[in-house]
Each structure stands twice: as structure tokens, then as C-alpha cells.
Design a protein around this motif. Structure first.
Motif, short mmCIF file in Angstrom:
data_model
loop_
_atom_site.label_atom_id
_atom_site.label_comp_id
_atom_site.label_asym_id
_atom_site.label_seq_id
_atom_site.Cartn_x
_atom_site.Cartn_y
_atom_site.Cartn_z
N ILE A 96 29.99 41.05 -1.76
CA ILE A 96 30.65 41.45 -0.51
C ILE A 96 31.07 40.28 0.36
CG2 ILE A 96 29.36 43.62 -0.52
CD1 ILE A 96 27.72 42.50 1.86
N ALA A 97 30.62 39.06 0.05
CA ALA A 97 30.89 37.91 0.92
C ALA A 97 31.72 36.86 0.20
CB ALA A 97 29.58 37.31 1.43
N ASP A 98 32.15 35.87 0.95
CA ASP A 98 32.92 34.75 0.41
C ASP A 98 32.04 33.55 0.09
OD1 ASP A 98 35.57 36.01 0.83
OD2 ASP A 98 35.00 35.86 2.93
N GLY A 99 30.76 33.65 0.45
CA GLY A 99 29.87 32.54 0.18
C GLY A 99 28.45 32.87 0.54
N TRP A 100 27.55 32.01 0.10
CA TRP A 100 26.11 32.18 0.29
C TRP A 100 25.54 30.94 0.95
CZ3 TRP A 100 22.21 30.88 -4.04
CH2 TRP A 100 20.91 31.17 -3.62
N LEU A 101 24.66 31.16 1.93
CA LEU A 101 24.00 30.08 2.64
C LEU A 101 22.51 30.12 2.30
CD1 LEU A 101 25.80 30.77 6.03
CD2 LEU A 101 26.05 28.65 4.72
N PRO A 102 22.09 29.45 1.22
CA PRO A 102 20.66 29.43 0.87
C PRO A 102 19.86 28.65 1.90
CG PRO A 102 22.05 28.65 -0.95
CD PRO A 102 22.90 28.69 0.26
N LEU A 103 18.66 29.11 2.17
CA LEU A 103 17.80 28.39 3.11
C LEU A 103 17.19 27.17 2.44
CD1 LEU A 103 16.50 28.17 5.86
CD2 LEU A 103 14.62 29.61 5.03
N TYR A 104 16.55 27.35 1.31
CA TYR A 104 16.01 26.23 0.54
C TYR A 104 16.74 26.22 -0.80
CZ TYR A 104 12.10 27.51 3.62
OH TYR A 104 11.33 27.88 4.69
N TRP A 105 17.16 25.05 -1.21
CA TRP A 105 17.81 24.96 -2.52
C TRP A 105 17.18 23.80 -3.27
CZ3 TRP A 105 21.37 27.73 -5.27
CH2 TRP A 105 21.86 27.13 -6.43
N SER A 106 16.69 24.10 -4.43
CA SER A 106 16.16 23.05 -5.30
C SER A 106 17.09 22.90 -6.49
CB SER A 106 14.75 23.40 -5.80
OG SER A 106 14.36 22.49 -6.80
N PRO A 107 17.77 21.76 -6.63
CA PRO A 107 18.70 21.58 -7.75
C PRO A 107 18.00 21.53 -9.10
CG PRO A 107 18.42 19.52 -6.57
CD PRO A 107 17.71 20.57 -5.77
N THR A 108 16.67 21.41 -9.08
CA THR A 108 15.92 21.38 -10.34
C THR A 108 15.32 22.74 -10.67
OG1 THR A 108 13.89 20.66 -9.21
CG2 THR A 108 15.37 18.94 -10.03
N ARG A 109 15.54 23.74 -9.82
CA ARG A 109 14.99 25.08 -10.05
C ARG A 109 16.08 26.14 -9.90
NH1 ARG A 109 9.12 25.09 -9.47
NH2 ARG A 109 8.43 23.10 -8.60
N THR A 110 17.25 25.86 -10.41
CA THR A 110 18.34 26.82 -10.26
C THR A 110 18.04 28.14 -10.98
OG1 THR A 110 19.47 25.79 -12.13
CG2 THR A 110 20.10 25.05 -9.93
N ASP A 111 17.07 28.13 -11.88
CA ASP A 111 16.69 29.36 -12.57
C ASP A 111 16.14 30.40 -11.60
OD1 ASP A 111 14.55 27.25 -12.57
OD2 ASP A 111 13.32 28.96 -13.15
N VAL A 112 15.64 29.95 -10.44
CA VAL A 112 15.12 30.88 -9.43
C VAL A 112 16.24 31.81 -8.95
CG1 VAL A 112 14.12 31.05 -7.11
CG2 VAL A 112 13.31 29.28 -8.70
N TYR A 113 17.47 31.30 -8.96
CA TYR A 113 18.59 32.06 -8.40
C TYR A 113 19.53 32.63 -9.46
CZ TYR A 113 17.15 28.58 -4.92
OH TYR A 113 16.42 27.76 -4.11
#
Length: 336
Positions: free
Chosen positions: A186-203
């Protein structure tokens, strides 16, 4: 990957350095600047002031709280600032949590957050498209209002002002898996609060393969320094407050996210210490490893190495939290 500057919200009062800092970021080629709100300064007014002192940099709210305004009011703010800035507005929205919604805004936290968010975005989109009078028979956002305590004479209206852009970007701050999945729809983008580039599997399950043009714009504290542990201290202070104090002991979205990222035991300990009034111990209990993986801290060479990891993932916009000009300049050089 574009760079943005995240200013957050004010503490005791405004910083006299915010406008010069944004002007420097604009000169360095940063694509956007973002403001926030909690229960003090609002997100839109500082952006209006910044817009008057800049010419190119985009202006984002990360995030404007939905409980603070009806969706039509938020759309009015967004379309007004979009006109005044020449089409630079990015509307980031967030639901916040029960403590803030009920404790500060005096409104019930929605029983179905996903439905409330979906209805809110629907109304905002209708205002911006201006194709017809706004109408929604929603569970949480009904326009016109038809409740039993109303006058019964409300009628659908269309914005008097023609929005500059019908496709003004709408981004959502989302933490839970279902909320993230809805955001991609429904949106044009997502603003993650915490982002770990080594744990992208979480998302991965929720985010999927983002469609073309979809923004993924996490915030990250950045600090050019020789002492990594010292540079991580502001990150740990932030995490201690958010995980320990921004939510109820039984319902804290920030703590739940940290748990999903592999730090459940640590998250619960931080909560317990903070709620017991032992705030310094709560900060000390934040694992350096967690603070480090969601930030960019250290000497130039270390930041350069870690920045490459961020660039390899789905992040389109890195929103840098740093009042430090040398840090902003180094990131701009490394990202060019």
C-alpha cells in the motif's frame, strides 16, 4: 544507494545548527532530510523552516504519527509543504504504540493496527489524487463522519487546493512482519527502525522482492572516530531508551523487533532494568554487537568496509543520524 540526513525530533529545544547542517548535507549531495516527532516538537514545522533555507534536498517525515492528526489533516500538511518546497515532500507515517497513542494523544490504540493503517493511507491517497470527494466507510477512519453522536449533515468534500503531485510518496514505519508485508502493498516505501545489513533474512519473508521504485530507507547512527566503543555509546543510549522505555512491559514493539533479530534475552533484560529505574545499567546491557551492526562507527576504513555491506542489500536510502560534518563528508565521499 542515496544518502539522507535524519534529524529526529527536538529534545529540550531546537538546535541552532540544524539549518546549517542541512545546508552542508545538501552541498555534499545528500538526497533528503528527515524530521520526526514523539511527544514534543512536531515533524512538519521544522521541515517548512528547512525548505525555506534550501533549494534541492527532499523533505521527509520519519515519522509523522497517525494518532496526531486525522488522515485528511495529514494530507493537508503534506500537500501544503509540497507546494511551498516545489515538490520535495516525502510523507513518512507511523502508528506509534499504545503508550503514546493513549497516553499522549488521548485516543484508543486501534484493535487492528493493520486495518487502521490501511484506512489512513487510503484517505491520504484520495486527498492527493483529488479525483472525487473523499469517502471511506472505515472501521477507524470514516469520512464523512456518520457516528451516532454526529450531526448527520457532513458531506464528502474534495480538497480546494489542487495538490502539486497526486503521487506524492507515502512511506510507512513498520516493525512487525505483517505490517511490513502490508507496507510493500500500500505504500511507496518502508522506514525500518533498526536495519542490520547482515541479518536481511529477518525481513525477507515480509519484504519479498521490492517492486521497482519502492524505497527502503532505514536510519543508522554514523560516527567517524578512532574509538569504536566510544562511538557506539550514543547508539546504546538510544537503544536503551527505545527498548526499555518506549512501550509497556507487555507490549513493546521495539523490544520485540530486537528479539526477532536474535537478541531476545538481552532485550528482556534491558526492558527489566529500564522499567526498574536502572537506566544506566539498561544502557550498559545493550550488546555492543547489536549496536554495531545497525550503525556505521569507527575509522574511515572501517566505515568504508561496512558501508559496502549496506550497499549490497535492498536499502535504497540510508538515513544518517549524525550531527558531525566530517562524518557526513566521509560518507558522501565513500558513497559517490
Amino acid at each position: 544507494m542515496r544518502l539522507g540526513l535524519a534529524l529526529g525530533y527536538w529534545g529540550r529545544g531546537p538546535s541552532a545548527d540544524h539549518v546549517p547542517l542541512v545546508q552542508e548535507a545538501e552541498r555534499l549531495g545528500y538526497d533528503s532530510v528527515w524530521t520526526a516527532e514523539s511527544w514534543g516538537s512536531d515533524a512538519f514545522t521544522p521541515l517548512t523552516w528547512i525548505a525555506a533555507h534550501t533549494s534541492r534536498i527532499k523533505l521527509g517525515t520519519a515519522v509523522a504519527q497517525m494518532a496526531a492528526r486525522s488522515p485528511t489533516t495529514t494530507a493537508m500538511h503534506a500537500l501544503t509543504l509540497d507546494h511551498l518546497s516545489g515538490g520535495r515532500m516525502l510523507l513518512g507515517l507511523g502508528l506509534s504504540g499504545p503508550q503514546v497513542v493513549e497516553g499522549w494523544y488521548g485516543r484508543p490504540f486501534p484493535r487492528s493496527p493493520l486495518t487502521a493503517t490501511r484506512e489512513y493511507v487510503d484517505v491520504v491517497r484520495q486527498v492527493l489524487r483529488r479525483e472525487a470527494p473523499v469517502e471511506l466507510d472505515g472501521s477507524f477512519h470514516a469520512v464523512p463522519y456518520r457516528g451516532p453522536d454526529g450531526s448527520g449533515v457532513g458531506k464528502p468534500l474534495k480538497s480546494i487546493t489542487h495538490p502539486l503531485r497526486s503521487d506524492l510518496p507515502v512511506l510507512l514505519g513498520a516493525e512487525g512482519p505483517r505490517n511490513i508485508a502490508q507496507t510493500t502493498r500500500i505504500a511507496d516505501g518502508w522506514l525500518p527502525l533498526y536495519w542490520s545489513p547482515t541479518r536481511t533474512d529477518v525481513y525477507e519473508a515480509s519484504l519479498g522482492e521490492p517492486r521497482e521504485g519502492f524505497l527502503v530507507a532505514p536510519m543508522a547512527r554514523a560516527q567517524l572516530c578512532d574509538d569504536v566503543a566510544e562511538g557506539l555509546l550514543p547508539v546504546k543510549i538510544m537503544l536503551g531508551f527505545y527498548i526499555g522505555g518506549m512501550g509497556h512491559a507487555k507490549r513493546n514493539f521495539h523490544a520485540d523487533l530486537m528479539a526477532r533479530m536474535g537478541y531476545e534475552e538481552e532485550a528482556r533484560r534491558i526492558q527489566a532494568l529500564f522499567l526498574d529505574g536502572r537506566r544506566e545499567e539498561a544502557v550498559a546491557a545493550v550488546p555492543d554487537a547489536f549496536a554495531d551492526e545497525i550503525s556505521l562507527v569507527g575509522p574511515r576504513e572501517r566505515i568504508a568496509e561496512r558501508l559496502e555491506v549496506w550497499r549490497k542489500g535492498p536499502v535504497t536510502d540510508l538515513l544518517v543520524v549524525s550531527p558531525d560534518r566530517p562524518t557526513l563528508r566521509v560518507l558522501a565521499e565513500l558513497n559517490s
